[in-house]
Structures are given as structure tokens and as C-alpha cells.
Design a protein around this motif. Structure first.
Motif, mmCIF file in Angstrom:
data_model
loop_
_atom_site.group_PDB
_atom_site.id
_atom_site.type_symbol
_atom_site.label_atom_id
_atom_site.label_comp_id
_atom_site.label_asym_id
_atom_site.label_seq_id
_atom_site.Cartn_x
_atom_site.Cartn_y
_atom_site.Cartn_z
ATOM 1 N N ALA A 66 -23.086 -14.556 -39.707
ATOM 2 C CA ALA A 66 -22.965 -12.713 -39.326
ATOM 3 C C ALA A 66 -22.819 -11.948 -40.018
ATOM 4 O O ALA A 66 -21.971 -12.147 -41.008
ATOM 5 C CB ALA A 66 -22.766 -13.687 -38.140
ATOM 6 N N ILE A 67 -22.900 -10.729 -39.513
ATOM 7 C CA ILE A 67 -22.443 -9.804 -40.215
ATOM 8 C C ILE A 67 -21.152 -8.986 -39.230
ATOM 9 O O ILE A 67 -21.937 -8.466 -37.933
ATOM 10 C CB ILE A 67 -23.537 -8.290 -40.873
ATOM 11 N N LEU A 68 -20.209 -8.856 -39.378
ATOM 12 C CA LEU A 68 -19.124 -7.963 -38.719
ATOM 13 C C LEU A 68 -18.500 -6.326 -38.891
ATOM 14 O O LEU A 68 -19.017 -6.275 -39.969
ATOM 15 C CB LEU A 68 -17.925 -8.444 -38.738
ATOM 16 N N ARG A 69 -19.049 -5.745 -37.926
ATOM 17 C CA ARG A 69 -18.580 -4.652 -37.884
ATOM 18 C C ARG A 69 -17.424 -3.269 -37.389
ATOM 19 O O ARG A 69 -17.483 -4.216 -36.118
ATOM 20 C CB ARG A 69 -19.923 -3.139 -38.109
ATOM 21 N N SER A 126 -13.561 -2.693 -30.684
ATOM 22 C CA SER A 126 -14.757 -1.984 -31.950
ATOM 23 C C SER A 126 -14.829 -2.568 -32.920
ATOM 24 O O SER A 126 -15.909 -2.546 -33.403
ATOM 25 C CB SER A 126 -13.522 -1.150 -32.326
ATOM 26 N N PHE A 127 -15.215 -3.757 -32.377
ATOM 27 C CA PHE A 127 -16.642 -5.474 -33.108
ATOM 28 C C PHE A 127 -17.500 -5.052 -32.644
ATOM 29 O O PHE A 127 -17.780 -4.734 -31.580
ATOM 30 C CB PHE A 127 -15.569 -5.932 -32.907
ATOM 31 N N SER A 128 -18.754 -4.535 -33.492
ATOM 32 C CA SER A 128 -19.774 -4.885 -33.215
ATOM 33 C C SER A 128 -20.921 -6.311 -34.360
ATOM 34 O O SER A 128 -20.054 -6.884 -35.448
ATOM 35 C CB SER A 128 -20.713 -3.832 -33.129
ATOM 36 N N ILE A 129 -21.045 -7.012 -33.325
ATOM 37 C CA ILE A 129 -21.840 -8.052 -35.226
ATOM 38 C C ILE A 129 -23.346 -8.490 -34.241
ATOM 39 O O ILE A 129 -24.239 -7.931 -33.457
ATOM 40 C CB ILE A 129 -21.258 -10.419 -34.246
ATOM 41 N N ILE A 130 -24.091 -8.553 -35.538
ATOM 42 C CA ILE A 130 -25.304 -8.807 -35.460
ATOM 43 C C ILE A 130 -25.188 -10.253 -35.892
ATOM 44 O O ILE A 130 -25.212 -10.592 -37.193
ATOM 45 C CB ILE A 130 -26.400 -7.853 -36.137
ATOM 46 N N PHE A 131 -26.418 -10.343 -35.904
ATOM 47 C CA PHE A 131 -26.958 -12.114 -36.464
ATOM 48 C C PHE A 131 -28.152 -12.595 -36.393
ATOM 49 O O PHE A 131 -29.264 -11.840 -35.593
ATOM 50 C CB PHE A 131 -25.873 -13.158 -36.266
ATOM 51 N N SER A 132 -28.614 -13.997 -36.423
ATOM 52 C CA SER A 132 -30.546 -14.059 -36.348
ATOM 53 C C SER A 132 -30.423 -14.696 -35.359
ATOM 54 O O SER A 132 -29.607 -15.833 -34.382
ATOM 55 C CB SER A 132 -30.497 -14.869 -37.566
ATOM 56 N N ARG A 133 -30.626 -13.489 -33.937
ATOM 57 C CA ARG A 133 -30.970 -14.509 -32.480
ATOM 58 C C ARG A 133 -32.378 -16.386 -32.541
ATOM 59 O O ARG A 133 -32.103 -16.582 -31.733
ATOM 60 C CB ARG A 133 -31.871 -13.721 -32.176
ATOM 61 N N ARG A 134 -32.707 -16.376 -33.806
ATOM 62 C CA ARG A 134 -33.340 -17.699 -34.186
ATOM 63 C C ARG A 134 -32.903 -18.892 -35.236
ATOM 64 O O ARG A 134 -33.749 -19.897 -34.256
ATOM 65 C CB ARG A 134 -34.784 -17.502 -34.796
ATOM 66 N N ASN A 135 -31.967 -18.608 -34.768
ATOM 67 C CA ASN A 135 -31.315 -19.679 -35.587
ATOM 68 C C ASN A 135 -29.879 -19.801 -35.394
ATOM 69 O O ASN A 135 -28.626 -19.078 -35.714
ATOM 70 C CB ASN A 135 -30.546 -19.478 -37.457
ATOM 71 N N VAL A 181 -15.997 -0.723 -41.560
ATOM 72 C CA VAL A 181 -15.976 -1.520 -42.724
ATOM 73 C C VAL A 181 -16.633 -3.295 -41.917
ATOM 74 O O VAL A 181 -16.944 -3.064 -40.326
ATOM 75 C CB VAL A 181 -14.487 -1.675 -42.601
ATOM 76 N N TYR A 182 -17.168 -3.147 -43.163
ATOM 77 C CA TYR A 182 -17.864 -4.916 -42.367
ATOM 78 C C TYR A 182 -17.347 -6.273 -42.987
ATOM 79 O O TYR A 182 -15.954 -5.793 -43.892
ATOM 80 C CB TYR A 182 -18.961 -4.432 -43.344
ATOM 81 N N THR A 183 -17.516 -7.432 -42.889
ATOM 82 C CA THR A 183 -18.147 -8.536 -43.872
ATOM 83 C C THR A 183 -18.910 -9.036 -43.311
ATOM 84 O O THR A 183 -19.370 -10.086 -42.248
ATOM 85 C CB THR A 183 -15.950 -9.260 -42.975
#
Length: 920
Positions: free
Chosen positions: A701-704, A685-694, A743-745
Motif C-alpha cells: 500500500a502507498i501512504l501519503r 492527514s493520512f491517505s492510503i491507496i492499495f489494490s482492491r482486488r488483492n 510525503v509518502y512511504t
């Protein structure tokens, strides 16, 4: 001994007929016409006739057929292009388009520029060139990309405009044309160089005032390439160079005397491969024809007698067989081969199989040639990865540039703001920009590009504040940086004949096998009778302390031992120059190699930017494809110019967001939801986005976390006393309407990767998240301004990319997705959920009791503000909160939103010296 002067005017290209000639001698060789080539679009035959792997042939071509390889046959889509269904209806977007009947030739041409025939590069995927990786759109993009490259190569002195392709590209593929053209121009695959058409695109100085400022450390090929590109992009550029001249390790010195003169390349001299070589394109823009280095390379024994050709070929074949055995051995050894040297493997096989024992001096010559190719001792080269760049060989002939490579340097340095004799001691970088200290002067800018050689980084000559990440420090230590020296000699006439460009000399002492083992004749290209002797391997290090007069005496002794028995007089040289690249404080060596314990990955790590897009790196040691080459240094400059432009764009967007905080929570919630349609990590149930160039592990990173089922009342009477009936009913009603809640962090990238590795399902991950990391899960609005900047950066990075619905990403990406439908299947988080409400009506905590075994109790703090019950927006239910972590020590943030948006469209906007040589 006088230091070489810094006057590097191009030496005249004197025709061979005007060269001083020796007195007639009975054994003198005929003088055939020199071989010259003019690089244009190569034919199919040229592109498939690649010569031997470059690591074996830097000094001499290998004649063993086992050593040759051919251009890979374009697989995947290309063999089927001609037979595939073609789109004839402009409204149809699911068929392969027809642009050029000779699509295969265009694909091969793109291959020489570094593009795979049937897939995208990782750089293209990161740039978002196609909405979905894989499928017909990708095929059509590749066809358009290859066509653009091919058309510009037909006239590399022109500026090819996007509009020139509109008639040949179907209307439904115009977006792919935009994507391909913008990518190729930004990254310097087309419309680059020193032609007048490219110069005319540099904006006036007054238009640069509002653009970011960049400080470039080093005026070598990489620094000059980056500077020219950034100037064309409109950046303010300042180049700091420690020497009194540009070019770095590429240095053409004018030698003259007694009405004889020549241009000697004391550093980089040979263009290794001409198919797709960007420096070959620069040479064409200068109107130069490159001179092909001929394969003929006779060898001479210690006593000066020629080596028998049959024995020469026999030992060479045995040497190549040993290399083949070593290649098979590393496959069998796997990762263990990283800790074994190439030299140890070759010596073991030589003893076991007895190859080349008849003529050890001849065998040692080939070892010296290999050490020349790698600028390193075979005893220190990695068995596993010493030749890891061979698959990326551009192919084509090895060539000289008539008049010396200084012609390229001076053309690239024209109109570039370079400050000479500025030795950089400190580079400071941070959120407010960069400060580069050279002597008593400080140069400030928005970004800095460090192009100093790997030897300077190894020596610690430049202090970085803050210190570089440990992974970068480790790779600097692992990579090898070798040494090659030269003795350049200007003679009164050509006594060695002009029917060859190279010849070699054997030695008896294996530890001194690289001493003057190879001679290059530059008589056809330097403008005068110039001969250069090479010193490689262990001998190159000894040469650093050898008196120049002793070195020249030794070279003349070798030459006279070769030619005087043939009745050929060897005169004293008019002028000589001995290099000392190892003692040069601006290089501390010649070029990089993969040492024992290192790998091609270390080149990538060294290329990584640092400090959230403030500090960048370029140079031959930052490319795993083309290390230890002049064109490798050049392309890294183009690469980093593109990276800096994109970083500046992302930073500009974040600044506008900070100045114009969002007043539309729904618009920004939509943006965040859109980004999470294509997460970088997804598990349970976890998804994460972050910069792919860094790639910095500490980058944000942002966790949902998705809760996908309506909450049920906790049957535990003790836990129930902490719940609020009204609040529970509100949440349950909301869940029934929305079917899920997120919910996020904020985390660091490394924390996200660690979370993925937690085993035991969602419950264990929640426990790790809340207890080990101590984070607070909040609603979207509770992420605050800090998260808005991260979101804006990711959005800018992915501008133009649609959520992937099918297909996979290329190798090296963090996850493989099987489609949008799969993302709708969100695993439930087991266990009862109870929410506590304080006297103010705010939901404060969610308690997960008895995760799995009934023993672990998690206090996962969720700060929520409950808004009006009439709205269905998630932000009304989860409107305030603080995201924090004990590991990354993120500061508490206010719930103020800072996303820029377009209210009309109801969505967020995407805006975007000492000198290295000595003379006698």
C-alpha cells in the motif's frame, strides 16, 4: 465388483413409449406424459413465484406456505423508473434514459443472474463500471446492463455485439454501454457457453503465443468453464485432471444389460433452479429440454405401508415451525449462534414444544432430507449460517437433464487441452510464475487455477509452496464438507409407476435415518428403467464400508416391502452401482456446507487469490451465493477467468513500465495525485491507496501524509541550532506557493489498517508510523521503482474510473466518502517542524518534539534532495529517498522512476482415480 468404465457417451433419450413395461397388474398406476420444460426468458409470473427455500426442498418440495418466499420486489430506483423524467435531448446526461418500456421485467431477469435491482455489485464497483457510485449515471448504467442481458437471453446461441445497441442507447451514454458490455463479456454473463458463435471467437493457436499461460488443476465444471473462457481470451491453457475422465463430481455412467440401458448420474444430478441458471443456458445451446422434477413424493413406513397424507402434512408443518423458531433464536443470540449447531436448536425446541413427537420416524425423515440438502449432519451445521445462501436462490423448478449431466461435461470439455491421470502433488507460485508438479512432470505457467474440491484441500493432498496464508488455512478448516452416496439400479422394467419422480422411506433408528430415505426415478430421462436410492447423513459414512452386495440386498428388501403388498412384483436389477465419494482420493466427500464456527465469509476467503495474482481458486466451495451446486461451480470458473485476465493485464502494464522507466516526473506525479483523489483509506492527514482486488494483508500500500500549513521557525533555541536558515526559507516559500506538501512511504495493507486504528490524532499516528513501524517518509520521487509497480497495478485496476465526487460505495468497502470538497479540508499536523540540512544541502530529518504531552520525541527520517529553486514541482523539492519498514522488510530502492507515460499528453498511459463408484 467391477469399477465403472470411463466410456461416458451420452445415453440415448428413449421415448417413454419404448421403455420395457412390466406384465399387467391390477394395481399398476397410470402413466401420464412426462413433464418437460424449455428454459427461455422467464415471464414476470415465473420470476415472482419462487418456491420454497432450497435448503429445505433439495429432496422434496415443502408444502407449508410459511416456508415459501417470493422474489424481492425491486426497490430503490426501479419502482420510479417509469415515472422518472426521461432524457430526450442527447446532450443531457442527468436524466434517466429510456431503452425499453418493460424495464421492470428486464430488471427481474438480471436479478436471476445475480444482479441487485437498484444497486451495483461489489464486483462491478471494483471494475469501475461508472465514474461515480450513485446518481443518475448509475441508474442509466443499470438500465443498459439489464437490457444487454435481456437481449442476449433472447438468443443465447448468438454472439451479441456491442454495435447492436448503438441505435437504442443515447450518444451521451455510449461510455456506459462500453462499460456494461465489457464487464458482462469479461465476467461471463453474456456470450458464454458452447454455441458455434462462441466457439468462433476462440483465436487461432498461433495468436496465443504472446499471451500468458495458465495451468488449471481439475477438469470439473469450474475448471472447464474457466478453461473455455481463457481460451477465448487468447490464453494458453493446460488442464491437469487426476481421473481418466472430465467432470469431477459430475459423472454420468452408462448402465446396460439385456437390451436395456440408461445413463445414471452418480454425482451432481439435479439442476436446482432454472431461472438464470447458466447450466440451463448450456442445455439450451445443446438443444435440450429440461425435465421438471414433479413435487409428488409419497412416503412409506418401515413396514412398507403408505404414510397417512394428513399426518404427513401435520409433521411437515411442525418441522417447518421448528426451523422458523431456530431462525428467530439465532437472531436473538447474535454472534453466539455461530458456536451452536442447528441440530442442537431443533432438538431443544422439539423437546420444549413437543412438536412431531407423535411420529418421530416421520420427523427424522425430514431431518435426513435436511442433511441431504446440506451434505452434512444437522449436529455439525451452523445455526447462524446453515442457510446463508438461500437469498441467492435462482428460483424456478428443479430439473433433470435427459441423458444425464455428462452431456454438459462432454460439451464443455470439447477442444479443451486436458491431460488425464495427472495427479498434482505440488503447486509452487512466486514472482516468476508457477510450477505444478504431477508425478515426475512439472508444468510451468504464468498463473495457476486450483479447482480441487474442499475435501482435497482439507486432506492436504496438494502441497503449496509457499504455504497458503493462515486466513485461508483457517477457513479450509472451518468450512464443512459432507457426504452423499447413491445406489443406482437398472431394472428390466418400470415397476414403481411413472406418475411420480420421487418417493421416500422411513426408518426406526434415528442414527440411520438417512439410509435409502429417498428414491429418484430416472425412467423418464435416463433412457431406461433406472431407480436411484440416496444415502445421507450419518448413514452415508457407514455406507462407505458396507459391502455393495449387502447394500443392494437392503434396498431390494425395502422396495419389496413397499410394492409387493400392492401386488406389484419387484424384479432383481440388471446392474447396480454403489458410490464411494468419501473414499475417492479426488474428492474425499460430496459438497460443502457451513459448519459450526464457520460463516459465508469463509467461502469468500477461500476464493481469494494468493501470491500477487499467481494462484487462484474456483469450485463450489468458493462461492457464498451458490455453494453445493453444479451451477455454483460453473460460475466460479467464469469468475476466476475474468480475475486472471485482469491480473495478467495489470502484470503486463508493470512489465512495460519496468522496461520503459519514466523520464517525466511531472507526469507521474500527476498520476499519483489522481489516484489519491479516490483513496481507499482516509483519516486525518493520512491517505492510503492499495489494490482492491488483492485482500492479502501483506500486499503493498502507498501512504501519503499531507502537511497543509507553512512551516514556522522553531522557537526552541536548542532545536533551532539544527535548522538551516536558507533551506527553511526555501521550504517556507514553497509551502506558501503550494499551500500543502505531501510525503509518502510504502506499507503493507495490514500496517495501513493498523495505523488507522491508532487513537490520539495525527501526532500519535506519526509517532506510531515513525517509532513503532520505523518507516521513512519520502517525496514522491523517492518511492522508487517498487512503488511504480504498485502504482501501475492500481492504475490498471481503476482504468476507466473517475474520482468520485459524491455518493458512497457499497457495503463492504473500506471507507465512505462525502465528496471531493471534503477532501480539500486537510487537518493540520500540530507541533513545530524543524528540518536539518547537511553540508551537501540535503534535507535529512524532520524532528517532531513534544507530541501532545511533551514526553515523546520522534525521529521521523525524511530523505529529501532539494533541487532548483526555480521550479514549483514537488518532485524538485522531494526527489530522493528510501521507503522502508521494519515489519515488511522492504528493500531499499533507487530513486529511478519507472512509470510509462505519453509525453505528448503529458500523462501516464494505462495500457493495458480411482473412481468414486463401484459396480456389482
Amino acid at each position: 465388483m467391477n469399477p465403472p468404465d470411463n466410456n461416458q457417451d451420452n445415453a440415448p433419450s428413449t421415448p417413454h413409449s419404448q421403455l420395457p413395461t412390466p406384465p399387467p397388474q391390477s394395481n399398476s398406476n397410470p402413466n401420464p406424459d412426462p413433464t418437460s420444460i424449455s428454459i427461455s426468458n422467464p415471464s414476470f409470473e415465473q420470476m415472482v413465484s419462487f418456491s420454497a427455500p432450497k435448503k429445505r426442498r433439495r429432496g422434496r418440495s415443502q408444502r407449508s406456505t410459511s416456508s415459501f418466499h417470493t422474489l424481492p420486489n425491486p426497490g430503490g430506483i426501479l419502482p420510479n423508473i417509469d415515472a422518472a423524467p426521461r432524457s430526450t435531448n442527447p446532450g443531457i446526461g442527468d436524466e434517466i434514459i429510456t431503452i425499453n418500456k418493460d424495464a421492470t421485467t428486464e430488471a427481474l431477469l438480471a436479478l436471476t443472474a445475480g444482479f441487485p435491482a437498484d444497486s451495483l455489485t461489489e464486483e462491478e464497483i471494483d471494475f469501475g463500471v461508472v465514474p461515480v457510485v450513485g446518481g443518475i449515471e448509475q441508474v442509466n448504467y443499470i438500465l443498459i446492463r439489464n437490457h444487454i442481458i435481456s437481449k442476449w437471453r433472447e438468443n443465447i446461441s448468438s454472439w451479441i455485439a456491442k454495435e447492436s445497441f448503438l441505435d437504442s442507447i443515447p450518444n451521451h451514454c455510449i461510455s456506459l454501454l462500453d462499460s456494461a458490455y465489457d464487464y458482462l463479456v469479461l465476467h461471463g454473463y453474456i456470450n458464454f457457453g458452447i454455441s458455434q458463435a462462441v466457439k468462433d471467437k476462440v483465436p487461432p493457436t498461433q495468436q496465443q503465443q504472446s499471451k500468458p499461460s495458465v495451468v488449471i488443476v481439475g477438469a470439473g465444471l469450474s475448471g472447464l468453464a474457466a478453461a473455455r473462457q481463457l481460451l477465448r481470451f487468447g490464453f494458453k491453457v493446460t488442464v491437469l485432471e487426476g481421473r481418466k475422465r472430465p467432470g469431477g463430481r459430475v459423472y454420468s455412467k452408462r448402465m446396460e444389460g439385456n437390451r436395456v440401458e440408461a445413463a445414471a448420474d452418480l454425482g451432481g444430478s439435479v439442476l436446482t433452479g432454472t431461472l438464470g441458471n447458466p447450466l440451463g443456458i448450456i442445455a439450451r445451446q445443446l438443444g435440450c429440454s429440461l425435465y421438471k422434477v414433479r413435487d409428488k413424493c409419497p412416503l412409506y413406513r418401515v413396514d412398507g405401508k403408505p404414510v397417512d397424507p394428513d399426518l404427513d402434512m401435520k409433521v411437515e408443518g411442525a418441522f417447518n415451525r421448528l426451523l422458523d423458531k431456530a431462525s428467530k433464536l439465532r437472531q436473538l443470540m447474535g454472534d453466539v449462534s455461530m458456536d451452536v449447531s442447528l441440530g442442537a436448536a431443533l432438538e431443544t425446541f422439539r423437546q420444549v414444544y413437543g412438536d412431531a413427537t407423535e411420529e418421530m420416524s416421520l420427523f427424522n425423515w425430514h431431518l435426513a432430507n435436511l442433511e441431504y440438502a446440506n451434505a452434512g449432519l444437522v449436529s455439525k451445521l451452523s445455526l447462524a449460517f446453515w442457510d446463508q445462501d438461500d437469498p441467492y436462490d435462482m428460483g424456478g423448478d428443479h430439473c433433470f437433464l435427459p441423458g444425464g449431466n455428462g452431456r454438459l461435461v462432454h460439451a464443455l470439455a470439447e477442444n479443451v487441452p486436458i491431460l488425464y491421470e495427472k495427479t498434482v502433488q505440488t503447486i509452487r507460485y512466486g514472482a516468476d510464475g508457477v510450477k505444478v508438479t504431477a508425478g515426475h512432470q512439472v508444468y510451468e505457467g504464468d498463473m495457476v487455477l486450483c479447482t480441487v474440491p474442499l475435501g482435497v484441500l482439507k486432506n492436504g493432498s496438494i502441497k503449496f509452496v509457499p504455504e497458503l496464508p493462515q486466513r485461508k488455512l483457517d477457513c479450509i478448516k472451518r468450512l464443512g464438507f459432507g457426504l452423499l452416496n447413491k445406489v443406482a439400479m437398472l431394472f428390466p422394467f418400470v415397476f414403481w409407476g411413472t406418475d411420480l419422480d420421487t418417493f421416500g422411506h422411513l426408518t426406526e433408528d434415528p442414527t440411520n435415518r438417512g439410509e435409502f430415505f429417498l428414491f429418484y426415478s430416472y425412467a423418464q430421462v435416463a433412457g431406461g428403467p433406472l431407480l436411484i436410492a440416496l444415502v445421507a447423513g450419518e448413514a452415508a459414512h457407514k455406507f462407505e464400508t458396507m459391502p455393495p452386495t449387502d447394500a443392494v440386498t437392503r434396498v431390494l428388501q425395502i422396495l419389496r416391502g413397499m410394492y409387493e403388498p400392492q401386488g406389484i412384483n419387484v424384479p432383481d436389477p440388471i446392474q447396480t452401482v454403489c458410490t464411494r465419494w468419501g473414499g475417492d482420493p479426488f474428492s474425499f466427500g460430496s459438497y460443502s456446507n457451513v459448519a459450526v464456527g464457520a460463516s459465508g465469509d469463509d467461502y469468500d476467503i477461500l476464493a481469494e487469490s494468493v501470491g500477487d495474482g499467481r494462484l487462484f481458486f474456483a469450485g463450489e466451495a468458493t462461492t457464498r451465493r451458490y455453494p453445493a451446486t453444479m451451477h455454483g461451480a460453473f460460475v466460479t470458473g467464469l469468475r476466476e477467468a475474468a480475475n486472471m485476465a485482469q491480473s495478467a493485464k495489470s502484470r503486463g502494464i508493470r512489465k512495460r513500465i519496468d522496461r520503459n522507466p519514466s523520464k517525466n516526473p511531472h507526469a507521474c506525479a500527476t498520476l499519483l495525485a489522481d489516484l489519491f483523489r479516490d483513496p481507499d483509506l482516509e483519516f486525518g492527514s493520512f491517505s492510503i491507496i492499495f489494490s482492491r482486488r488483492n485482500p492479502d494483508p501483506k500486499s503493498p500500500a502507498i501512504l501519503r501524509v499531507t502537511l497543509s500549513e507553512p512551516c514556522k521557525r522553531n522557537e526552541d533555541p536548542v532545536a533551532d541550532q539544527y535548522s538551516n536558515k536558507i533551506l527553511f526559507q526555501q521550504l517556507q516559500s514553497h509551502f506558501n506557493q503550494q499551500q500543502q506538501i505531501q510525503v509518502y512511504t510504502l506499507l503493507t495493507r495490514q500496517q495501513a489498517l493498523d495505523l488507522r486504528e491508532v487513537r490520539g490524532g495525527d501526532e500519535k499516528r506519526l509517532y506510531y508510523l515513525c517509532e513503532t513501524l520505523g518507516v521513512k517518509l519520502v517525496g514522491r520521487k523517492g518511492l522508487g521503482i517498487g512503488a511504480d509497480s504498485v502504482i501501475a497495478s492500481i492504475k490498471a485496476e481503476r482504468t476507466g474510473r473517475k474520482p468520485a465526487s459524491s455518493g458512497t460505495k457499497s457495503e463492504g468497502m473500506l471507507k465512505v466518502k462525502s465528496g471531493a470538497l471534503k477532501r480539500k479540508l486537510i487537518r493540520r499536523i500540530k507541533g513545530p517542524v524543524a528540518l536539518n540540512q547537511n553540508n551537501n544541502g540535503d534535507s535529512e530529518t524532520v524532528k517532531h518534539e513534544s507530541f501532545g504531552n511533551g514526553k515523546a520525541s520522534v525521529q521521523a527520517t525524511i530523505a529529501e534532495a532539494i533541487g532548483s529553486s526555480n521550479t514549483k514541482e514537488e518532485s524538485k523539492w522531494l526527489s530522493t529517498g528510501v521507503a522502508s519498514s521494519s515489519d515488511d522488510r522492504m528493500n531499499e530502492q533507487t530513486p529511478t522512476q519507472a512509470n510509462e507515460f505519453d509525453e505528448d499528453k503529458n500523462k501516464c498511459s494505462s495500457g493495458l482415480n480411482s473412481d468414486p463408484s463401484q459396480a456389482t
